[in-house]
Design an enzyme around this catalytic site. Sequence first.
Site, PDB file in Angstrom:
ATOM      1  N   GLY A 195      -5.148  -8.138  11.986  1.00 19.97           N
ATOM      2  CA  GLY A 195      -5.054  -7.367  10.752  1.00 19.97           C
ATOM      3  C   GLY A 195      -5.812  -7.988   9.606  1.00 19.97           C
ATOM      4  O   GLY A 195      -7.009  -7.757   9.411  1.00 19.97           O
TER       5      GLY A 195
ATOM      6  N   ILE B  61       0.848  -1.199   0.000  1.00 19.41           N
ATOM      7  CA  ILE B  61       0.000   0.000   0.000  1.00 19.41           C
ATOM      8  C   ILE B  61       0.889   1.257   0.000  1.00 19.41           C
ATOM      9  O   ILE B  61       0.565   2.249  -0.643  1.00 19.41           O
ATOM     10  CB  ILE B  61      -0.933   0.019   1.241  1.00 19.41           C
ATOM     11  CG1 ILE B  61      -1.795  -1.263   1.306  1.00 19.41           C
ATOM     12  CG2 ILE B  61      -1.802   1.280   1.268  1.00 19.41           C
ATOM     13  CD1 ILE B  61      -2.819  -1.435   0.236  1.00 19.41           C
ATOM     14  N   GLY B  62       2.013   1.193   0.719  1.00 16.94           N
ATOM     15  CA  GLY B  62       2.929   2.340   0.708  1.00 16.94           C
ATOM     16  C   GLY B  62       2.499   3.464   1.616  1.00 16.94           C
ATOM     17  O   GLY B  62       2.710   4.638   1.316  1.00 16.94           O
TER      18      GLY B  62
ATOM     19  N   GLY C  65      -1.266 -13.006  11.573  1.00 15.05           N
ATOM     20  CA  GLY C  65      -2.048 -14.195  11.237  1.00 15.05           C
ATOM     21  C   GLY C  65      -3.153 -14.558  12.215  1.00 15.05           C
ATOM     22  O   GLY C  65      -3.763 -15.621  12.087  1.00 15.05           O
TER      23      GLY C  65
ATOM     24  N   ASN D 169      -0.615   5.259  15.142  1.00 11.57           N
ATOM     25  CA  ASN D 169       0.616   4.680  14.597  1.00 11.57           C
ATOM     26  C   ASN D 169       1.284   5.744  13.724  1.00 11.57           C
ATOM     27  O   ASN D 169       0.639   6.345  12.869  1.00 11.57           O
ATOM     28  CB  ASN D 169       0.245   3.430  13.779  1.00 11.57           C
ATOM     29  CG  ASN D 169       1.425   2.771  13.094  1.00 11.57           C
ATOM     30  OD1 ASN D 169       2.134   3.394  12.315  1.00 11.57           O
ATOM     31  ND2 ASN D 169       1.617   1.492  13.355  1.00 11.57           N
TER      32      ASN D 169
ATOM     33  N   ASN E 152       5.985   2.978  14.014  1.00  3.64           N
ATOM     34  CA  ASN E 152       6.181   1.985  12.951  1.00  3.64           C
ATOM     35  C   ASN E 152       7.626   2.035  12.476  1.00  3.64           C
ATOM     36  O   ASN E 152       7.980   2.845  11.614  1.00  3.64           O
ATOM     37  CB  ASN E 152       5.203   2.271  11.800  1.00  3.64           C
ATOM     38  CG  ASN E 152       5.393   1.318  10.636  1.00  3.64           C
ATOM     39  OD1 ASN E 152       6.204   0.390  10.705  1.00  3.64           O
ATOM     40  ND2 ASN E 152       4.656   1.542   9.569  1.00  3.64           N
TER      41      ASN E 152
ATOM     42  N   CYS F  63       9.506   1.713   8.552  1.00  5.57           N
ATOM     43  CA  CYS F  63       9.658   2.739   7.506  1.00  5.57           C
ATOM     44  C   CYS F  63      11.124   2.840   7.080  1.00  5.57           C
ATOM     45  O   CYS F  63      12.026   2.657   7.899  1.00  5.57           O
ATOM     46  CB  CYS F  63       9.238   4.101   8.045  1.00  5.57           C
ATOM     47  SG  CYS F  63       7.556   4.133   8.644  1.00  5.57           S
TER      48      CYS F  63
HETATM   49  C1  FMN Z   1      -3.301  -3.837   3.757  1.00  8.61           C
HETATM   50  C2  FMN Z   1      -2.378  -3.681   4.919  1.00  8.61           C
HETATM   51  C3  FMN Z   1      -1.940  -2.412   5.297  1.00  8.61           C
HETATM   52  C4  FMN Z   1      -1.076  -2.253   6.380  1.00  8.61           C
HETATM   53  N1  FMN Z   1      -0.685  -1.002   6.742  1.00  8.61           N
HETATM   54  C5  FMN Z   1       0.123  -0.838   7.831  1.00  8.61           C
HETATM   55  C6  FMN Z   1       0.480   0.461   8.259  1.00  8.61           C
HETATM   56  O1  FMN Z   1       0.070   1.483   7.705  1.00  8.61           O
HETATM   57  N2  FMN Z   1       1.308   0.550   9.344  1.00  8.61           N
HETATM   58  C7  FMN Z   1       1.769  -0.539  10.033  1.00  8.61           C
HETATM   59  O2  FMN Z   1       2.492  -0.384  11.032  1.00  8.61           O
HETATM   60  N3  FMN Z   1       1.408  -1.783   9.656  1.00  8.61           N
HETATM   61  C8  FMN Z   1       0.608  -1.954   8.572  1.00  8.61           C
HETATM   62  N4  FMN Z   1       0.231  -3.218   8.193  1.00  8.61           N
HETATM   63  C9  FMN Z   1       0.721  -4.391   8.960  1.00  8.61           C
HETATM   64  C10 FMN Z   1      -0.323  -4.896   9.946  1.00  8.61           C
HETATM   65  O3  FMN Z   1      -0.636  -3.903  10.911  1.00  8.61           O
HETATM   66  C11 FMN Z   1       0.178  -6.175  10.664  1.00  8.61           C
HETATM   67  O4  FMN Z   1       1.346  -5.849  11.397  1.00  8.61           O
HETATM   68  C12 FMN Z   1       0.498  -7.307   9.700  1.00  8.61           C
HETATM   69  O5  FMN Z   1      -0.402  -7.334   8.615  1.00  8.61           O
HETATM   70  C13 FMN Z   1       0.499  -8.675  10.388  1.00  8.61           C
HETATM   71  O6  FMN Z   1      -0.750  -8.959  10.970  1.00  8.61           O
HETATM   72  P1  FMN Z   1      -1.920  -9.799  10.227  1.00  8.61           P
HETATM   73  O7  FMN Z   1      -1.302 -11.072   9.696  1.00  8.61           O
HETATM   74  O8  FMN Z   1      -2.958 -10.028  11.270  1.00  8.61           O
HETATM   75  O9  FMN Z   1      -2.410  -8.941   9.103  1.00  8.61           O
HETATM   76  C14 FMN Z   1      -0.636  -3.395   7.107  1.00  8.61           C
HETATM   77  C15 FMN Z   1      -1.076  -4.662   6.726  1.00  8.61           C
HETATM   78  C16 FMN Z   1      -1.936  -4.826   5.650  1.00  8.61           C
HETATM   79  C17 FMN Z   1      -2.390  -6.212   5.292  1.00  8.61           C
END
Ligand code: FMN
Length: 316
Positions: free
Chosen positions: A266, A72-73, A245, A100, A128, A131
């Site tokens: 997430g 997503i960036g 997960g 965050n 975070n 970055c």
């Molecule tokens: C679509 C998407 C966007 C994310 N955006 C961020 C973000 O902006 N900042 C951040 O610290 N982590 C971001 N993450 C990471 C999640 O917060 C999380 O640490 C990671 O996906 C692992 O957890 P999960 O397996 O439950 O998704 C993003 C994850 C996904 C899938």
Amino acid sequence: MAADLTVHLAGLALRNPILSASGTFGHGLEMRRIVSPSVVGGLVSKTVTRLPRPGNPMPRIAETEAGFLNSIGLENRGIRAYMDKTLAEVADADTLIITNIGGHSAAEFAELAEQLDARAEVDAIEVNLSCPNVDGGRLPFSTDPRVAEDVMRRVRAVTTKPLFAKLSPNVTRIEDIAVAVEAGGADAITAVNTVLGVGIDWRTRKPRLNTIVGGYSGTGIKPIALRCALACVSAVDIPVIGCGGITTASDVLEFIVAGCAAVQVGTASFAEPGRIAALVLELEALLDSAGIAAVRELVGTLDVTPRTPLRPAGEY
Ligand SMILES: Cc1cc2nc3c(=O)[nH]c(=O)nc-3n(C[C@H](O)[C@H](O)[C@H](O)COP(=O)(O)O)c2cc1C
């Protein structure tokens, strides 16, 4: 009687140990028609940066067999819009609000934290560290203990809010980073962000993401996230928030038994936006069925005694 789900961490009282993970649940209350904020332990915002960011070009999400890849960036409207609009909306949210933040230098992280410190709506700040560090060859802050510690120190100096350091699993020894952020003043650690990954469509010969490399998340990363969380728990005294997960109540309890004080959810919210609320009910039911009165009782109860005696070193 229903199991007690309340937990305490970093000076915060949570009604239950289930928080949304950054970037997967809007910024604030966008999801409130599906999940009432009052049922979750807290909401973590998408990463907020100093200036607005359009994010990366499409395609920036690709499904895999067990989760998905994203690039997503850090798309967001920047700190000004966050402070003026989002924080005004969450003013009376009936849950904890964790903002965050992301920056390209330690100074930028500190600048964001200083602005948020003045806002009562913010209960905690999550840093975070994944970055890219513009002053350090664009390597993520999360990959070098000294750099990670420096960011936390600079942020600590400008805020009294509880500080979560969000770590990356893409390192050889996450425990070294955990020790460093604790020394830098973190009150808690979030473990972990996404795992680096690549998807390829062999028919078109194209990478599935425009950026080629992205962040892998969802059920496939749970064992990796558990290992990282356990390594952090073993290395530091501050609480660890597990992430990676988590989809079911059993998943939650695996992280709790590993020693996590709370968890973040997430990718599971993409498949089922109401999952996080269902998870709270399932957690309560699971504890009740196991005869456990309070989730706190399970924190760090992992029995690491080897089931078969290990061979002394050198005897193979
Ligand atoms: C679509 C998407 C966007 C994310 N955006 C961020 C973000 O902006 N900042 C951040 O610290 N982590 C971001 N993450 C990471 C999640 O917060 C999380 O640490 C990671 O996906 C692992 O957890 P999960 O397996 O439950 O998704 C993003 C994850 C996904 C899938």
